[in-house]
Design an enzyme around this catalytic site. Structure first.
Site, PDB file in Angstrom:
ATOM      1  N   PRO A 375       0.716  -1.231  -0.175  1.00 23.36           N
ATOM      2  CG  PRO A 375      -0.605  -1.530   1.962  1.00 23.36           C
ATOM      3  CD  PRO A 375       0.724  -2.088   1.307  1.00 23.36           C
ATOM      4  CB  SER A 698     -12.838 -12.251   0.290  1.00 25.54           C
ATOM      5  OG  SER A 698     -12.804 -10.964   0.117  1.00 25.54           O
ATOM      6  CE  LYS A 741      -9.203  -9.684   2.339  1.00 24.95           C
ATOM      7  NZ  LYS A 741     -10.176 -10.892   1.620  1.00 24.95           N
TER       8      LYS A 741
END
Length: 817
Positions: A375, A698, A741
């Protein structure tokens, strides 16, 4: 005594087998590399002791001797076998004695002789000889006349072309009528033919055959002379042209000197030549540079091409063809630099240290092409900068974001106005080293259009098997990139073409935990922002509690860029206070953070608030900026049995919603749901932030949980988030981005996460102990386990009648890795 030339032109051959003046036995004088023809005059040098005695005796006894040519000139005392069989009866006209005892003779050939037998060899050779009579046939008379004419004509041309033959020979040859004497005269006059060839002519008794052979010799000699004359003419023409160019150049120099240009240009050309010699170019590149320099020296300074050519040479000279940065590989020092500059990122650091360890043991190893994927704001580019600092190499960074032109990589051809090399060559020139650390930033943001595909041009640059001869379009000469350490960065891998991705070793860098962010802020961000705003640590200090408050309440990101901005905002306010005259030191506390930045933007209790009603579940998603928390809402209303999906969902996510609904309809009785609910009602599933596209499998378990919550009336726990793909049979399949996550859940204050059981390996390997601290990770295999963990307890009056149904809703033990 008669004149030799007169005698040559008028004397006829002797008649009979043996002229009266030639006895049957004569002293023999061996000749080296010399052939004497009848009726010809020749100077001879005599130095052998035996030959000197022979001449002395001959002078006293009629001056008549026989001369025969040696087969091998190196033999000092020749015998009969060492002499040719045909020689010449010779009259000695004059003799000169030299101080060293040797003799100089003027002799005249009289007639051909055959060597019959040696009589004696001491004190000199004597032999019996016989006259070799010429042969002639009246039938050949016409052919002999034609040959005589051709011979005279060819000889005249030979004399005219040969600088070694006197022009008087043409006149003498034209006055000779007898064919045999003509052939002998011309053969003796040709100084360019070998003794062996002359001996063949001497031994040829048939006049027609002798003349035919001589004619062939003359024709061959004429061809050689004509070719030599042509070569000489070409050489003279070239010399004349060069002299003319030299003269014109000197004139041009004089004109330029008068205009004040010549000296400056000459000095410039000389300086460029010296720089080319000192640049350390490979031989092929140096040859091209010198060729261009020669071309430049012939151009006037005012010519349009002059600047183009000069710029090209400047680029060639400026490139680091042989200049390297001496690297120092000290693994403990490198590890210290990486740890000091970056918190976390252990996997990436370990891979860099492994590469440096291999390079230390084998300096010639070809380096990998590393690709840092993660990121924004997690330190990909700064990690590459730390690598360069640690090993002492120069750093070059090129941003590829938005690049659409292939020429940005390979350069423009010199035919275009304003052409320049590509970013690779330009970066190396800036680095002034052929082994820098070269960072290709944002490689996933490359584009392509009608101007070409830059990613295809990078295939050669990033291939260690090919980049040792990278050829830029502008330079058009090979450059070795094999010593460059290329590091690329990207946020996502999907946009990178497979062929380019295959050339790189991908290292995924996830986001930071709260503790890592706190450590980064204390070690790096606060000091940098305080210094940038002109403040000192004695005036402005941040407490750890204040920084933690900023991390939790004001930022929700994988990296630390927004956190640095918030720190900068507080520093600006502090700088304003000081500029206004307030010198009171400031200690930033959580209360002062709220005062300066306003109310927190993110609150932990928001999760509980959002999920207090049935039909809302918390999911986890992966994005290019790291992990994110995703709210999924489900609602039931009266209708005719349809499913509505909103929130700009992709096809895969829509299919997951249909699969979740189908599973709930198939298992409705087990959860005390009316089996015919879908015939009497409509289901609506919405994922907020509708302007943002969403896709992926997901979210399947989250959608199923939200639907089950709505249909059973049981709210979903607000302190639990989930991720996983579901099937129609109720199985939960593995997903990607587990670490990102879990980080997203931790950032939002969620301490329990449901993850597919098949992702246990990712949980154990990717999640650090620090990240798992205070977190509960539930590993599940079926949707039943998910619902048992996620739905709040149900009151006893709605439990199904059968005991097995109750077990579906009983809590299952959580799995903590």
């Amino acid at each position: 005594m008669s004149d030799p030339l007169e005698s040559l032109a008028t004397d006829g051959p002797a008649n009979g087998d043996r002229p009266p003046s030639i006895p049957a036995e004569l002293p023999i004088l061996p000749l080296r590399d010399t052939v004497l023809f009848p009726n010809s005059f020749m100077p001879l040098a005599v130095a052998r002791e035996s030959s000197v005695r022979l001449i002395d005796d001959a002078i006293a006894n009629g001056k008549l001797i026989a001369v025969f040519t040696q087969r091998d000139a190196a033999i000092e005392e020749p015998g009969q076998a060492d002499l040719y069989a045909v020689g010449t009866a010779t009259h000695i006209h004059k003799m000169f004695k030299l101080p060293d005892g040797s003799l100089r003779l003027i002799v005249q050939g009289l007639a051909r002789l055959r060597l019959e037998e040696l009589v004696s060899s001491h004190p000199y050779l004597r032999a019996r000889v016989s006259t070799a009579t010429e042969e002639s046939n009246d039938a050949d008379r016409l052919e002999i006349d034609a040959l005589a004419r051709n011979i005279k004509t060819n000889f005249q041309q030979v004399v005219s072309l040969s600088p070694l033959l006197s022009d008087d020979l043409q006149t003498l040859a034209s006055n000779i009528v007898e064919p045999g004497r003509l052939a002998d005269f011309i053969a003796s006059s040709l100084s360019t033919i070998s003794s062996a060839v002359k001996q063949e002519v001497l031994e040829t008794l048939d006049i027609r055959t002798r003349m035919d052979s001589l004619n062939r010799i003359l024709i061959k000699e004429l061809e050689v002379l004509e070719l030599g004359s042509k070569i000489q003419s070409q050489v003279q023409s070239e010399v004349g042209r060069n002299q003319r160019e030299y003269f014109l150049r000197e004139q041009m120099k004089a004109i330029q000197k008068e205009l004040g240009e010549g000296d400056e240009q000459t000095k410039e050309i000389e300086e460029l030549g010296e720089k080319i010699e000192a640049a350390g170019m490979p031989e092929a590149v140096k040859k091209e540079a010198l060729r261009e320099l020669d071309r430049l020296s012939k151009m006037p300074v005012a010519a349009a091409e002059y600047t183009v050519s000069r710029t090209y040479l400047d680029w060639l000279i400026a490139l680091p063809w042989s200049r390297r940065t001496e690297e120092v590989i000290d693994l403990p020092k490198t590890k210290g630099v990486l740890d000091a500059d970056h918190s976390g990122l252990e996997r990436a650091k370990d891979r860099i240290l492994e590469y440096l360890a291999v390079r230390k043991l084998n300096p010639d190893v070809r380096g990998p092409i590393l690709c840092f994927v993660g990121p924004p704001g997690v330190g990909k580019t700064s990690l590459a900068r730390s690598v360069a600092t640690a090993i002492g190499r120069k750093l070059v960074r090129v941003s590829l974001g938005g690049m659409r032109d292939e020429a940005e990589i390979r350069g423009h051809r010199r035919t275009y106005i304003g052409a320049l090399p590509g970013q690779i060559i330009q970066g190396l020139r800036r680095a002034e080293s052929k082994n820098p650390v070269f960072v290709l930033d944002e490689i996933d943001k490359l584009g392509s259009d009608f101007r070409g595909d830059p990613s295809s041009a990078l295939l050669e640059v990033l291939d260690p098997e090919q980049n040792n001869s990278f050829r830029d379009h502008y330079l058009d000469v090979p450059f070795d990139l094999s010593e460059v350490l290329f590091i690329t960065t990207a946020n996502v891998l999907d946009p990178i073409p497979p062929a380019l991705r295959d050339r790189m070793e991908v290292l995924e860098i996830a986001g930071y935990t709260e503790e890592e962010k706190l450590r980064i802020a204390i070690d790096h961000l606060v000091d940098r922002q305080v210094k940038n705003h002109g403040l000192g640590a004695d005036y402005l200090q941040f407490t750890p509690a204040a920084l933690r408050q900023m991390i939790r309440g004001y930022t929700r990101e994988a990296g630390v860029r927004n956190l640095e901005r918030e720190i900068g905002a507080i520093c600006r306010k502090a700088a304003r206070r000081r500029a206004e005259g307030d010198e009171t030191p400031i200690v930033v506390t959580p209360e002062l953070v709220v005062e300066m930045l306003g109310a927190p933007r993110f609150l932990d209790e928001e999760m509980e608030e959002r999920t207090k009603d049935p039909g809302v579940a918390i999911g986890l998603a992966w994005t290019a900026a790291g992990g994110e928390v995703l709210f999924i809402e489900a609602s039931r209303m009266a209708g005719g049995g349809s499913l509505t999906l909103t929130g700009q969902l992709g096809e895969v996510m829509k299919e997951s919603a249909r699969a979740a609904l189908s599973w709930l309809r198939a298992h409705a009785k087990e959860y005390a749901i009316d089996p015919d609910f879908f015939a009497k009602a409509e289901m609506h599933v919405h994922v907020p932030s509708g302007a943002i596209p969403k896709d992926g499998p997901s979210a399947g378990v989250t959608i199923a949980t939200a639907m089950a919550s709505e249909l059973t009336g049981r709210p979903v726990r607000g302190d639990l988030a989930m991720t996983g793909e579901i099937t129609l049979s109720g199985r939960v399949l593995p997903i990607g981005g587990v670490k990102e996550k879990v980080l997203a859940a931790r950032r939002h204050g969620i301490r329990e996460v449901i993850v597919p059981r098949q992702n246990a390996k990712n949980v154990n390997e990717d999640l650090t102990p620090e990240l798992k601290e205070g977190m509960t990770i539930h590993l599940v295999s079926t949707i039943d386990e998910v619902l048992a963990l996620a739905l709040t307890p149900i009151s006893s009056d709605v439990l199904p009648a059968k005991a097995p149904k109750e077990s579906k809703l009983a809590p299952r033990p959580s799995a903590r890795p």
